[in-house]
Design a protein around this motif. Structure first.
Motif, PDB file in Angstrom:
ATOM      1  N   ALA A 140       3.439  15.223  -0.806  1.00 41.47           N
ATOM      2  CA  ALA A 140       3.417  15.857  -2.129  1.00 41.47           C
ATOM      3  C   ALA A 140       4.803  16.381  -2.501  1.00 41.47           C
ATOM      4  O   ALA A 140       5.646  16.636  -1.651  1.00 41.47           O
ATOM      5  CB  ALA A 140       2.402  16.993  -2.146  1.00 41.47           C
ATOM      6  N   GLY A 141       5.039  16.533  -3.800  1.00 38.12           N
ATOM      7  CA  GLY A 141       6.288  17.113  -4.290  1.00 38.12           C
ATOM      8  C   GLY A 141       7.500  16.233  -4.101  1.00 38.12           C
ATOM      9  O   GLY A 141       8.495  16.671  -3.509  1.00 38.12           O
ATOM     10  N   PRO A 142       7.478  14.980  -4.597  1.00 38.88           N
ATOM     11  CA  PRO A 142       8.621  14.080  -4.379  1.00 38.88           C
ATOM     12  C   PRO A 142       9.873  14.555  -5.113  1.00 38.88           C
ATOM     13  O   PRO A 142       9.795  15.126  -6.200  1.00 38.88           O
ATOM     14  CB  PRO A 142       8.131  12.752  -4.947  1.00 38.88           C
ATOM     15  N   SER A 143      11.041  14.285  -4.511  1.00 41.82           N
ATOM     16  CA  SER A 143      12.302  14.521  -5.203  1.00 41.82           C
ATOM     17  C   SER A 143      12.851  13.235  -5.803  1.00 41.82           C
ATOM     18  O   SER A 143      13.716  13.287  -6.677  1.00 41.82           O
ATOM     19  CB  SER A 143      13.328  15.146  -4.248  1.00 41.82           C
ATOM     20  N   VAL A 144      12.367  12.091  -5.341  1.00 42.47           N
ATOM     21  CA  VAL A 144      12.690  10.801  -5.948  1.00 42.47           C
ATOM     22  C   VAL A 144      11.372  10.175  -6.391  1.00 42.47           C
ATOM     23  O   VAL A 144      10.479   9.948  -5.569  1.00 42.47           O
ATOM     24  CB  VAL A 144      13.409   9.865  -4.955  1.00 42.47           C
ATOM     25  N   ARG A 145      11.254   9.915  -7.681  1.00 45.91           N
ATOM     26  CA  ARG A 145      10.025   9.331  -8.220  1.00 45.91           C
ATOM     27  C   ARG A 145      10.285   7.893  -8.635  1.00 45.91           C
ATOM     28  O   ARG A 145      11.105   7.638  -9.518  1.00 45.91           O
ATOM     29  CB  ARG A 145       9.512  10.154  -9.393  1.00 45.91           C
ATOM     30  N   PRO A 146       9.609   6.932  -8.019  1.00 49.10           N
ATOM     31  CA  PRO A 146       9.814   5.535  -8.388  1.00 49.10           C
ATOM     32  C   PRO A 146       9.480   5.270  -9.853  1.00 49.10           C
ATOM     33  O   PRO A 146       8.542   5.855 -10.417  1.00 49.10           O
ATOM     34  CB  PRO A 146       8.858   4.780  -7.461  1.00 49.10           C
ATOM     35  N   ALA A 147      10.264   4.376 -10.449  1.00 47.90           N
ATOM     36  CA  ALA A 147      10.018   3.943 -11.821  1.00 47.90           C
ATOM     37  C   ALA A 147       9.048   2.777 -11.880  1.00 47.90           C
ATOM     38  O   ALA A 147       8.581   2.411 -12.960  1.00 47.90           O
ATOM     39  CB  ALA A 147      11.337   3.547 -12.479  1.00 47.90           C
ATOM     40  N   GLY A 148       8.740   2.181 -10.736  1.00 47.80           N
ATOM     41  CA  GLY A 148       7.826   1.051 -10.710  1.00 47.80           C
ATOM     42  C   GLY A 148       7.629   0.564  -9.291  1.00 47.80           C
ATOM     43  O   GLY A 148       8.324   0.985  -8.362  1.00 47.80           O
ATOM     44  N   VAL A 149       6.655  -0.324  -9.137  1.00 46.42           N
ATOM     45  CA  VAL A 149       6.325  -0.906  -7.844  1.00 46.42           C
ATOM     46  C   VAL A 149       6.119  -2.403  -8.017  1.00 46.42           C
ATOM     47  O   VAL A 149       5.416  -2.840  -8.936  1.00 46.42           O
ATOM     48  CB  VAL A 149       5.042  -0.287  -7.249  1.00 46.42           C
ATOM     49  N   VAL A 150       6.737  -3.181  -7.139  1.00 47.10           N
ATOM     50  CA  VAL A 150       6.427  -4.604  -7.005  1.00 47.10           C
ATOM     51  C   VAL A 150       5.659  -4.744  -5.702  1.00 47.10           C
ATOM     52  O   VAL A 150       6.217  -4.591  -4.610  1.00 47.10           O
ATOM     53  CB  VAL A 150       7.698  -5.477  -6.987  1.00 47.10           C
ATOM     54  N   SER A 151       4.372  -5.001  -5.812  1.00 45.70           N
ATOM     55  CA  SER A 151       3.511  -5.151  -4.640  1.00 45.70           C
ATOM     56  C   SER A 151       3.389  -6.624  -4.300  1.00 45.70           C
ATOM     57  O   SER A 151       2.942  -7.429  -5.111  1.00 45.70           O
ATOM     58  CB  SER A 151       2.131  -4.552  -4.926  1.00 45.70           C
ATOM     59  N   GLN A 152       3.780  -6.966  -3.080  1.00 40.00           N
ATOM     60  CA  GLN A 152       3.750  -8.350  -2.602  1.00 40.00           C
ATOM     61  C   GLN A 152       2.537  -8.519  -1.688  1.00 40.00           C
ATOM     62  O   GLN A 152       2.581  -8.201  -0.522  1.00 40.00           O
ATOM     63  CB  GLN A 152       5.028  -8.671  -1.828  1.00 40.00           C
ATOM     64  N   HIS A 170       0.837  -1.208   0.000  1.00 44.17           N
ATOM     65  CA  HIS A 170       0.000   0.000   0.000  1.00 44.17           C
ATOM     66  C   HIS A 170       0.868   1.253   0.000  1.00 44.17           C
ATOM     67  O   HIS A 170       0.677   2.167  -0.819  1.00 44.17           O
ATOM     68  CB  HIS A 170      -0.923  -0.003   1.226  1.00 44.17           C
ATOM     69  N   LEU A 171       1.848   1.304   0.901  1.00 45.74           N
ATOM     70  CA  LEU A 171       2.694   2.491   1.010  1.00 45.74           C
ATOM     71  C   LEU A 171       3.558   2.677  -0.236  1.00 45.74           C
ATOM     72  O   LEU A 171       3.828   3.812  -0.648  1.00 45.74           O
ATOM     73  CB  LEU A 171       3.550   2.398   2.269  1.00 45.74           C
ATOM     74  N   GLY A 172       3.990   1.570  -0.839  1.00 46.78           N
ATOM     75  CA  GLY A 172       4.791   1.672  -2.051  1.00 46.78           C
ATOM     76  C   GLY A 172       4.004   2.230  -3.221  1.00 46.78           C
ATOM     77  O   GLY A 172       4.483   3.105  -3.955  1.00 46.78           O
ATOM     78  N   ALA A 173       2.779   1.734  -3.421  1.00 47.42           N
ATOM     79  CA  ALA A 173       1.947   2.245  -4.509  1.00 47.42           C
ATOM     80  C   ALA A 173       1.556   3.697  -4.252  1.00 47.42           C
ATOM     81  O   ALA A 173       1.503   4.517  -5.182  1.00 47.42           O
ATOM     82  CB  ALA A 173       0.707   1.373  -4.672  1.00 47.42           C
ATOM     83  N   TRP A 174       1.291   4.020  -2.990  1.00 44.44           N
ATOM     84  CA  TRP A 174       1.009   5.413  -2.641  1.00 44.44           C
ATOM     85  C   TRP A 174       2.219   6.294  -2.961  1.00 44.44           C
ATOM     86  O   TRP A 174       2.067   7.380  -3.550  1.00 44.44           O
ATOM     87  CB  TRP A 174       0.655   5.525  -1.153  1.00 44.44           C
ATOM     88  N   ALA A 175       3.415   5.844  -2.593  1.00 48.20           N
ATOM     89  CA  ALA A 175       4.626   6.629  -2.843  1.00 48.20           C
ATOM     90  C   ALA A 175       4.851   6.846  -4.330  1.00 48.20           C
ATOM     91  O   ALA A 175       5.313   7.915  -4.743  1.00 48.20           O
ATOM     92  CB  ALA A 175       5.839   5.947  -2.212  1.00 48.20           C
ATOM     93  N   ALA A 176       4.517   5.859  -5.142  1.00 47.40           N
ATOM     94  CA  ALA A 176       4.694   5.998  -6.586  1.00 47.40           C
ATOM     95  C   ALA A 176       3.738   7.021  -7.181  1.00 47.40           C
ATOM     96  O   ALA A 176       4.001   7.552  -8.264  1.00 47.40           O
ATOM     97  CB  ALA A 176       4.491   4.644  -7.260  1.00 47.40           C
ATOM     98  N   GLY A 177       2.654   7.325  -6.478  1.00 45.80           N
ATOM     99  CA  GLY A 177       1.705   8.310  -6.959  1.00 45.80           C
ATOM    100  C   GLY A 177       1.796   9.655  -6.272  1.00 45.80           C
ATOM    101  O   GLY A 177       0.938  10.518  -6.479  1.00 45.80           O
ATOM    102  N   ARG A 178       2.847   9.881  -5.484  1.00 44.54           N
ATOM    103  CA  ARG A 178       2.959  11.139  -4.729  1.00 44.54           C
ATOM    104  C   ARG A 178       2.959  12.372  -5.627  1.00 44.54           C
ATOM    105  O   ARG A 178       2.491  13.449  -5.220  1.00 44.54           O
ATOM    106  CB  ARG A 178       4.240  11.148  -3.897  1.00 44.54           C
ATOM    107  N   HIS A 179       3.477  12.233  -6.838  1.00 43.99           N
ATOM    108  CA  HIS A 179       3.535  13.389  -7.738  1.00 43.99           C
ATOM    109  C   HIS A 179       2.149  13.863  -8.170  1.00 43.99           C
ATOM    110  O   HIS A 179       2.009  14.957  -8.711  1.00 43.99           O
ATOM    111  CB  HIS A 179       4.384  13.052  -8.969  1.00 43.99           C
ATOM    112  N   THR A 180       1.119  13.062  -7.932  1.00 46.38           N
ATOM    113  CA  THR A 180      -0.246  13.454  -8.296  1.00 46.38           C
ATOM    114  C   THR A 180      -0.962  14.159  -7.142  1.00 46.38           C
ATOM    115  O   THR A 180      -2.072  14.661  -7.335  1.00 46.38           O
ATOM    116  CB  THR A 180      -1.077  12.230  -8.706  1.00 46.38           C
ATOM    117  N   LEU A 181      -0.356  14.180  -5.963  1.00 48.09           N
ATOM    118  CA  LEU A 181      -1.011  14.770  -4.803  1.00 48.09           C
ATOM    119  C   LEU A 181      -1.039  16.292  -4.903  1.00 48.09           C
ATOM    120  O   LEU A 181      -0.108  16.903  -5.438  1.00 48.09           O
ATOM    121  CB  LEU A 181      -0.278  14.366  -3.514  1.00 48.09           C
ATOM    122  N   PRO A 182      -2.078  16.925  -4.372  1.00 47.55           N
ATOM    123  CA  PRO A 182      -2.118  18.389  -4.404  1.00 47.55           C
ATOM    124  C   PRO A 182      -1.059  18.997  -3.495  1.00 47.55           C
ATOM    125  O   PRO A 182      -0.644  18.388  -2.501  1.00 47.55           O
ATOM    126  CB  PRO A 182      -3.531  18.709  -3.893  1.00 47.55           C
TER     127      PRO A 182
END
Length: 287
Positions: free
Chosen positions: A140-152, A122-134
């Motif tokens: 909001a405003g990530p400086s590191v943007r994940p290129a992908g998520v492996v959700s287990q 959950h936290l990983g997928a949320w982190a991958a979408g941080r750039h969409t947050l207001p």
């Protein structure tokens, strides 16, 4: 050469005891990216980063840089207690710390993929979408943007986890409010409500998992694809803990997905993985 099972160093992103990440470096870097490991445990304090250490050591032995992330969780002592928004702020800050730490060592992170188990999914997928947050929202405003998520076996639909009352109401405990009373808070915290995010997510789920309903992984992948995101759901063999146990077929399936998302096996960084091998030891595709 095999990597040491011990991390290269512990790096703090805040003053609370749980605000740290452990860096694992390979003896020889043979993989192009960095894996950020986010452990599960239904966001509760009795589960900690120790769950990610065997995975980090295994990945370092394979030539990866691994970043084993800890964060404040619910039920912890005063001053180290998570929940909304602290848990989310911690995950955001912990991932953003990765780039300066590696930069101080003269290293580039390469494509960053979050590997998250259960609540960590959950936290990983949320982190991958941080750039969409207001602007102004936690994370909001990530400086590191994940290129992908492996959700287990990720808890990828927070609202549904709350509705089902999973693990004695863990989602409501995390959020500190009923979704009907504060729907905006829940929307900002729920990866299933952040779509599309433009980041590939591989949602893997054990075929004998009785801790997190498979519908949370499968439903997220379907909703993400419907929104235009390159997401995929697939089965892996084993129970809820098989994907965080090195040596299992489920863990190997996770490594396969990590390699494909970073271009270590085939394709290009950020590309959607191709069709995986069958049930003989890796995942079987649904999409």
């Amino acid at each position: 050469m095999p990597a040491s099972a011990a991390p290269r160093g512990t790096h703090r992103y805040g003053p609370a005891p749980s605000q740290y990440a452990e860096l694992y470096l390979p003896a020889a870097r043979t993989r192009p990216g960095t894996a950020v490991l986010v452990h599960g445990g239904y966001w509760r304090a009795r589960y900690d980063a120790g769950l990610g250490r065997p995975l980090a050591a295994d990945l370092a032995a394979r030539g990866w840089v691994a970043w084993n992330l800890e964060y404040r969780r619910t039920g912890g002592p005063e001053g180290d207690r998570g929940g909304w928004p602290g848990t989310f702020e911690d995950v955001a800050a912990g991932i953003d710390l990765l780039a300066p730490v590696l930069g101080s060592l003269g290293l580039e992170p390469g494509p960053v993929v979050v590997v998250g188990h259960s609540a960590g999914g959950h936290l990983g997928a949320w982190a991958a979408g941080r750039h969409t947050l207001p602007a102004g929202a936690p994370g909001a405003g990530p400086s590191v943007r994940p290129a992908g998520v492996v959700s287990q076996a990720g808890v990828l639909d927070l609202a549904e986890a709350g509705r089902l009352g999973l693990s004695d109401g863990a989602a409501r405990e995390l959020m500190g409010a009923d979704p009907a009373r504060d729907p905006e808070r829940w929307a900002l915290a729920d990866p299933a409500r952040m779509l599309p995010i433009g980041v590939p997510v591989v949602a893997l789920h054990g075929d004998a998992d009785d801790a997190v309903p498979v519908a949370l992984s499968r439903g997220y992948a379907r909703a993400a694809r419907a929104a235009g995101d390159p997401a995929r759901f697939a089965w892996m063999p084993g129970d809820h803990f098989a994907p965080i146990t090195p040596g299992t077929a489920a863990w190997e399936a996770c490594v396969d997905a990590l390699e494909e998302l970073t271009g270590a096996r085939r394709g290009r960084p950020g590309a959607m993985p191709g069709r995986p091998r069958g049930r003989g030891g890796a995942v079987g595709p649904v999409y």
